[in-house]
Design a protein around this motif. Structure first.
Motif, PDB file in Angstrom:
ATOM      1  N   CYS A 134       0.822  -1.213   0.000  1.00 36.62           N
ATOM      2  CA  CYS A 134       0.000   0.000   0.000  1.00 36.62           C
ATOM      3  C   CYS A 134       0.855   1.262   0.000  1.00 36.62           C
ATOM      4  O   CYS A 134       0.502   2.252  -0.619  1.00 36.62           O
ATOM      5  CB  CYS A 134      -0.919   0.036   1.210  1.00 36.62           C
ATOM      6  N   LEU A 156      -0.396   5.360 -10.891  1.00 38.12           N
ATOM      7  CA  LEU A 156      -0.299   6.119  -9.659  1.00 38.12           C
ATOM      8  C   LEU A 156      -1.552   6.968  -9.431  1.00 38.12           C
ATOM      9  O   LEU A 156      -2.009   7.139  -8.307  1.00 38.12           O
ATOM     10  CB  LEU A 156       0.942   7.027  -9.748  1.00 38.12           C
ATOM     11  N   LEU A 157      -2.089   7.465 -10.555  1.00 40.73           N
ATOM     12  CA  LEU A 157      -3.273   8.318 -10.460  1.00 40.73           C
ATOM     13  C   LEU A 157      -4.495   7.583  -9.925  1.00 40.73           C
ATOM     14  O   LEU A 157      -5.384   8.190  -9.344  1.00 40.73           O
ATOM     15  CB  LEU A 157      -3.609   8.879 -11.846  1.00 40.73           C
ATOM     16  N   ILE A 158      -4.552   6.285 -10.176  1.00 40.13           N
ATOM     17  CA  ILE A 158      -5.741   5.545  -9.733  1.00 40.13           C
ATOM     18  C   ILE A 158      -5.322   4.395  -8.816  1.00 40.13           C
ATOM     19  O   ILE A 158      -5.917   3.323  -8.808  1.00 40.13           O
ATOM     20  CB  ILE A 158      -6.569   5.016 -10.934  1.00 40.13           C
ATOM     21  N   LEU A 159      -4.319   4.669  -8.021  1.00 40.35           N
ATOM     22  CA  LEU A 159      -3.766   3.622  -7.170  1.00 40.35           C
ATOM     23  C   LEU A 159      -4.803   3.029  -6.204  1.00 40.35           C
ATOM     24  O   LEU A 159      -4.820   1.825  -5.953  1.00 40.35           O
ATOM     25  CB  LEU A 159      -2.585   4.192  -6.373  1.00 40.35           C
ATOM     26  N   ASP A 160      -5.670   3.870  -5.690  1.00 36.92           N
ATOM     27  CA  ASP A 160      -6.656   3.361  -4.730  1.00 36.92           C
ATOM     28  C   ASP A 160      -7.659   2.411  -5.383  1.00 36.92           C
ATOM     29  O   ASP A 160      -8.357   1.664  -4.703  1.00 36.92           O
ATOM     30  CB  ASP A 160      -7.391   4.517  -4.041  1.00 36.92           C
ATOM     31  N   THR A 161      -7.734   2.455  -6.701  1.00 39.26           N
ATOM     32  CA  THR A 161      -8.589   1.500  -7.407  1.00 39.26           C
ATOM     33  C   THR A 161      -7.848   0.184  -7.601  1.00 39.26           C
ATOM     34  O   THR A 161      -8.438  -0.892  -7.542  1.00 39.26           O
ATOM     35  CB  THR A 161      -8.974   2.057  -8.795  1.00 39.26           C
ATOM     36  N   LEU A 170      -5.142  -0.909  -5.771  1.00 38.43           N
ATOM     37  CA  LEU A 170      -4.682  -1.563  -4.536  1.00 38.43           C
ATOM     38  C   LEU A 170      -5.619  -2.639  -3.976  1.00 38.43           C
ATOM     39  O   LEU A 170      -5.144  -3.708  -3.597  1.00 38.43           O
ATOM     40  CB  LEU A 170      -4.371  -0.511  -3.471  1.00 38.43           C
ATOM     41  N   PRO A 171      -6.936  -2.392  -3.910  1.00 43.55           N
ATOM     42  CA  PRO A 171      -7.775  -3.473  -3.381  1.00 43.55           C
ATOM     43  C   PRO A 171      -7.611  -4.778  -4.159  1.00 43.55           C
ATOM     44  O   PRO A 171      -7.605  -5.854  -3.577  1.00 43.55           O
ATOM     45  CB  PRO A 171      -9.193  -2.908  -3.505  1.00 43.55           C
TER      46      PRO A 171
END
Lengths: 665, 452
Positions: free
Chosen positions: B373, B428-433, B435-436
């Motif tokens: 993360c 990097l721009l959509i890392l939170d998408t 990562l899960p």
């Protein structure tokens, strides 16, 4: 008595819902005999049967057909049918007079809660009229047209009906439907106005309605208050005087009509029978005409008000029979029963009920699949009108597509699943069966006929081979105060109904009849009707067969990938509106993703509606330090868990809830 | 007392062993690193030997409208007592961690520039008493750009601070008011200038975007102003409206509106473009630096290194010396949280030497999750070296060959390279998408391999 009060058996018997099963078990297990129980030795007075005199009081052989009356009460929901039944049972001493008697014949929780009757029940009562004792058999009927298959069955064992109308509310839609069910059978009708004690009662207006609609003369009408018990004796008298005795002969060979059956875990099927000719006794070998199966009568009796063994039933009488029928299918409703080796002319039987409303039923949690299966099996044992097909959906998992007689039937079934089996289910939006005509010898062979019935729109044959679509219609009746005429005509027309025929029932109430597609009244028609009429409108419908219709198959696509479970068959005139609504719903229910999502509804190659879900360009927290680490990781891990509940359509993640929101009613 | 003595002895022993392994390490040729078991152990132990230190100063002069951090507004701060307690807890935890080197100290808050320079000095001295500073070590202090702070810069430098992180936040008077900051635009500019004199090339500016009513155009102008300041490091925060703050109430009641997600994206993307065009490269989602000016402190978090948290509510991650002995350092890492409220914290420190309120043992799986993360947020990504500090490198290979990871590679979001795995700028721009999905995949891998 005090010692008895504290004993567990006593407590068990205190429960008014005691069934003969309990007594039966007691007999078997504890060596307590039914008569001991009934003689009050282990019985409390609160249970109605606990009265020695009553036991010795009758001998069924003393009731030849001419001293028997078989009748039903038919009424709109809430018009007081079950209360009247309670009073009839009390007045004739079947149950003791008690304020606790509330809808004794309604045994299911859902029946009590909703004040509706789902399963027909019968009860026998003895009534002395002008010095002669009569055996009256009350055959209960469900109040709603969804159950009119049950009503028809009940009526087939009757020679007359009580038409009960609320003196305040007047004639309602179901009153009309039920009246005609009886009228079509040439059954004499005893019109009874109930709730005349209430301030708002308008007996004159209601009598005018009855006259106008059914040609009933005011002098025929009885006035009662079932709640207070006024006028009950007059009703009993009228039953004896106005309803003819059954035509039956004890001398003829045995012939019985099985008009209802239900399943009990320990004794198998219990059947309600009307003895049309002859005598049937415990120990007799009987044969079912259609199944051609021989059974030995183990127990026979009358419903008093629950199973009460009498060991014999004579021509004209109505009662129950237990004959080692292990399977509910052995006790098919409509069967004719005769003695082994003495066949008689069978009764025409009943047409099986046609399910008209279909919905997918899925376990809320797929681990509950087996439990739900058991629950559905058990419920359908007592409700053979439910049609069962195995169904599966990529979103909702393994489940069933169940066919119901109508919306209320569906509602009741789901409620019973919940109440009696604690099963939590997802119910998809209901749809109706469609019929399509197909061409091509090969296709016809493949689909097993020229006409194919479609229960689930995504199973429609290729559109290219379909030459005609048909959808089920209903004849709908709305009764409402005349001031709502404009809105009512509008809503009927909006729902593709024929221009309604309008009749004034009295100065202020009107009846509207129209032929509508069943599909249009499935989901929210009744709710809308109620709200536009401030709750005054009543609605009922009956089947009006299939009609050719301009239907189109609407597919929904996410980035070009079809979503099977959303496929719909819609009328051409409504397709665009509905498709647009569904697309909008999808748009709000599918979360934005890192790429563009295009939602489309299409008929063939023509796009009816389109919504886009714009991609997000950034999805990353611009801040993450020491203290945030645990919180952030936890959040991401929760989302990782959520991935298991996502359905992938192409690359699009669709949460399960999104589908449920769209599919559920 | 006996216990402390024992701990000291074991720490000394441990240091000796680490030194031996360290020597081994440098005698090995890089090409043999991967296969060498000795190397792995050496790495693990060197790592255990070093940490960064976070020191939390919990007090603020006033409450910012957006802030939900652990901070307290107090008119009567007990400076001497706080100084004693911070020093004491620093000492206790350093000993407990068994480290012999510290490569960074970060004074965060609250508003640490409100602390007395002597307090900051006392903590730094305490560290120096126990361990050595790694060469080029960083001692950062967060400062609110007020007159008061400007006046103290030299004093802070004098006690050992060598880097300043200036909480500029906005270069717009209206916004500073709305955010509830206690400084003006002029003060901010003056503070940065002063700081550049005192800490040449070691000044960072904190900036916030996505402020109520902020437009992309205004943000661009502001960024140009920041670029003109010519600092070596910039941290960008996206304003998040947190529950329990004044700002939340305003937004909730419709009193103010924050830019929508699309505007936020535009702002962030604009910032990356502008800053990088001026030599400030993004080396982590929120951090931009000229080459060589990357913050050592933050990198330690992102690389899964040990850190010790001192002060009210501070978080830490390290392997206590007791556990290092028990099972050779494996599975011994703990997440620690100190008591939140300053008075209680001081009371506990005075009584027990430290105020660790909660200790959670970190499993290998949890460590990998954190590493993933945080590591993917950086330019370097998760390196083989950092990965192998937790578990064998072969796991990273099997992880990378999973269908999901491969899909992200194909979509140009992830890159698996010789040195490790990293997110592309698109990723990097959509890392939170992403990562899960990666966590899910990692979970599967761990389950299959029996890694807990």
């Amino acid at each position: 008595m005090n010692a008895i009060r504290s004993c567990p058996i006593h407590r068990l018997l205190q429960n008014r819902h005691i069934t003969n099963r309990c007594l039966h078990i007691l007999k078997k297990k504890r060596g307590i005999y039914l008569n001991d129980v009934l003689h009050g030795r282990v019985f409390s007075t609160s249970f109605a049967l606990a009265n020695k005199q009553k036991i010795a009081d009758f001998d069924l052989s003393e009731f030849p057909p001419e001293r028997i009356r078989n009748f039903s009460i038919i009424a709109h929901v809430d018009h007081g049918k079950s209360t009247l039944a309670d009073r009839l049972l009390e007045t004739t001493g079947v149950i003791s007079v008690s304020s606790k008697n509330q809808q004794v014949l309604d045994r299911l929780q859902v029946e009590k809660e909703r004040g509706i009757t789902v399963k027909a029940q019968t009860a026998s009562l003895f009534y002395t009229h002008q010095g002669t004792r009569y055996l009256l058999n009350l055959i209960d009927t469900p109040g709603h047209v969804d159950f009119n298959y049950e009503v028809s069955r009940s009526l087939s064992a009757c020679q007359g009906v009580i038409l009960l109308v609320d003196a305040n509310q007047g004639v309602q839609a179901q009153t009309v439907a039920n009246f005609f069910l009886a009228f079509d059978r040439d059954l004499p009708v005893i019109p009874v106005l109930n709730k005349i004690d209430l301030k708002g009662a308008q007996p004159d207006v209601v009598m005018q309605q009855l006259n106008k609609l059914f040609d009933i003369q005011p002098e025929e009408v009885l006035q009662v208050s079932a709640k207070l018990g006024t006028g009950i004796n007059e009703v009993l008298q009228a039953i004896v005087e106005r309803i003819p005795a059954p035509v039956a002969d004890v001398q003829n060979p045995l012939k019985c009509l099985m008009f209802d059956s239900w399943y009990t875990q320990y004794r198998g099927a219990v059947a309600s029978i009307a003895v049309l000719d002859g005598v049937v006794r415990k120990g007799d070998k009987i044969m079912t005409h259609h199944k051609k199966k021989v059974h030995e009568v183990q127990e026979i009796g009358i419903m008093y008000p629950t199973e009460y063994p009498t060991d014999v039933l004579y021509a004209g009488q109505v009662g129950y029979i237990i004959a080692n029928m292990k399977n509910i299918k052995d006790a098919m409703v409509g069967e004719t029963i005769y003695h082994q080796n003495q066949p008689t002319q069978p009764m025409p039987g009943f047409k099986p009920a046609k399910p008209m409303v279909f919905a997918g039923i899925f376990p809320a949690d797929s681990s509950q699949h087996t439990a739900l299966k058991t629950a559905i099996e058990k419920l359908t044992l007592n409700d053979s009108s439910v049609d069962i097909h195995v169904d599966s959906s990529a979103v909702l998992g393994q489940g069933w597509r169940l066919g119901f007689l109508g919306l209320l039937h569906m509602d009741v079934f789901i409620t019973r699943l919940d109440q009696e089996f604690n099963a939590s289910v997802i119910v998809t939006a209901p749809n109706v069966p469609y019929k399509v005509t197909i061409i091509g010898a090969k296709n016809i062979k493949q689909y097993g006929g020229e006409t194919v019935t479609i229960l689930n729109p995504c199973k429609l044959p290729p559109v290219g081979i379909i030459t005609e679509y048909k959808e089920p219609m209903v004849k709908g009746t709305v009764i409402a105060p005349a001031e709502y005429i404009g809105d009512i005509v509008n809503i009927i027309m909006e729902r593709r109904g024929t221009y309604p025929e309008q009749t004034y029932l009295d100065e202020s109430r009107m009846m509207f009849t129209s032929v509508l597609p069943l599909n249009e009244i499935l989901v929210d028609f009744f709710d809308e009707l109620k709200s536009l009429s401030s709750g005054y409108a009543s609605f009922d419908y009956e089947d009006a067969d299939f009609q050719t219709s301009d239907l189109v198959k609407v597919d929904y696509m996410l980035n070009g990938k079809e979503v099977d479970e959303l496929t719909m068959l819609l009328h051409k005139s409504r397709a665009r509106d509905i498709a647009k609504k569904v697309c909008e719903k999808l748009q709000t229910n599918i979360p934005r993703q890192s790429f563009l999502i295009t939602i489309q509804a299409a008929v063939g190659k023509t796009i009816l509606a389109r919504e886009d879900i714009k991609p997000f360009r950034k999805d990353v927290t611009a801040k993450c330090y020491g203290g945030d680490v645990s919180r952030k990781t936890k959040l991401l891990k929760q989302q990782a868990e959520g991935k298991k509940k996502m359905r992938l359509i192409g690359r699009i993640e669709v949460p399960r809830d999104a589908f449920i929101n769209i599919l559920k009613k | 007392m006996v216990n402390t003595e024992l701990e000291r002895m074991s720490t000394a022993l441990h240091k000796m062993r680490a030194r031996v392994l360290l020597d081994n390490l440098f005698s090995l040729r890089p090409s043999r690193w991967k296969s060498s078991q000795v190397m792995k152990e050496a790495l693990r132990d060197t790592l255990d030997d070093e940490a960064t230190l976070y020191v939390h100063w919990p007090y603020c002069a006033r409450r910012c409208t957006y802030c939900n951090f652990n901070k307290y507004i107090s008119k009567s701060v007990e400076h001497t007592r706080m100084a004693d307690c911070l020093a004491k807890e620093t000492s206790t935890l350093l000993q407990l961690s068994g480290v012999s080197r510290v490569k960074s100290i970060f004074f965060g808050g609250g508003t640490p520039s409100l602390a007395l320079p002597s307090t900051v000095g006392k903590v730094i001295d305490t560290v120096a008493d126990h361990v050595t500073f790694t060469e080029g070590s960083e001692v950062t202090l967060e400062a609110n750009p007020t007159h008061l702070a400007i006046g103290k810069l030299k004093d802070f430098q004098h006690v050992g601070v060598n880097r300043l992180s200036v909480g500029v936040q906005a270069l717009n008077t209206e916004d500073l008011k709305l955010l509830g900051r206690d400084h003006s635009v002029t003060e901010a500019l003056r503070c940065v200038e002063a700081a550049k004199c005192v800490f040449p090339e070691h000044v960072s500016v904190d900036l916030m975007f996505g402020r109520p009513g902020q437009s992309v155009e205004a943000w661009r102008k502001e960024l140009h102003q920041v670029i003109d300041m010519d600092v070596n490091h910039v941290s960008l925060y996206q304003l998040t409206v947190e529950r329990g703050t004044q700002l939340f109430k305003w937004v909730d009641s419709g009193h103010v509106t924050v830019p929508d997600n699309d505007t936020m994206a535009d702002m962030y993307i604009a910032a990356v473009e502008l800053l990088e065009a001026h030599g400030l490269e993004r080396y982590e989602v929120s951090n931009f630096a000229k080459q060589g000016s990357e913050s050592k402190h933050n990198q330690a978090y992102w690389q899964g290194s040990q850190y010790i948290g001192v002060g009210p509510g501070a978080h830490g991650r390290f392997i206590p010396v007791t556990k290092q002995q028990a099972n050779n350092g494996q599975h011994g890492r703990e997440a620690r949280i100190q008591t939140l409220e300053p008075d209680n914290w001081m009371f506990e420190v005075e009584k027990f030497g430290h105020a660790t309120r909660k200790i959670i043992s970190q499993s290998t799986k949890v460590r990998l999750e954190e590493l993933l993360c945080l590591g993917l947020r950086t330019r370097e990504g998760v390196t083989n070296v950092n990965w192998s500090k937790v578990i064998d490198i072969s796991y990273l290979q099997s992880f990378g060959s999973s269908e999901r990871c491969q899909q992200f590679v194909e979509e140009g979001l992830l890159r698996f390279e010789q040195s490790g795995v990293r997110a592309t700028s698109k990723g990097l721009l959509i890392l939170d998408t992403i990562l899960p999905h990666l966590l899910y995949e990692l979970g599967q891998l761990c389950d299959n391999e029996g890694v807990t």
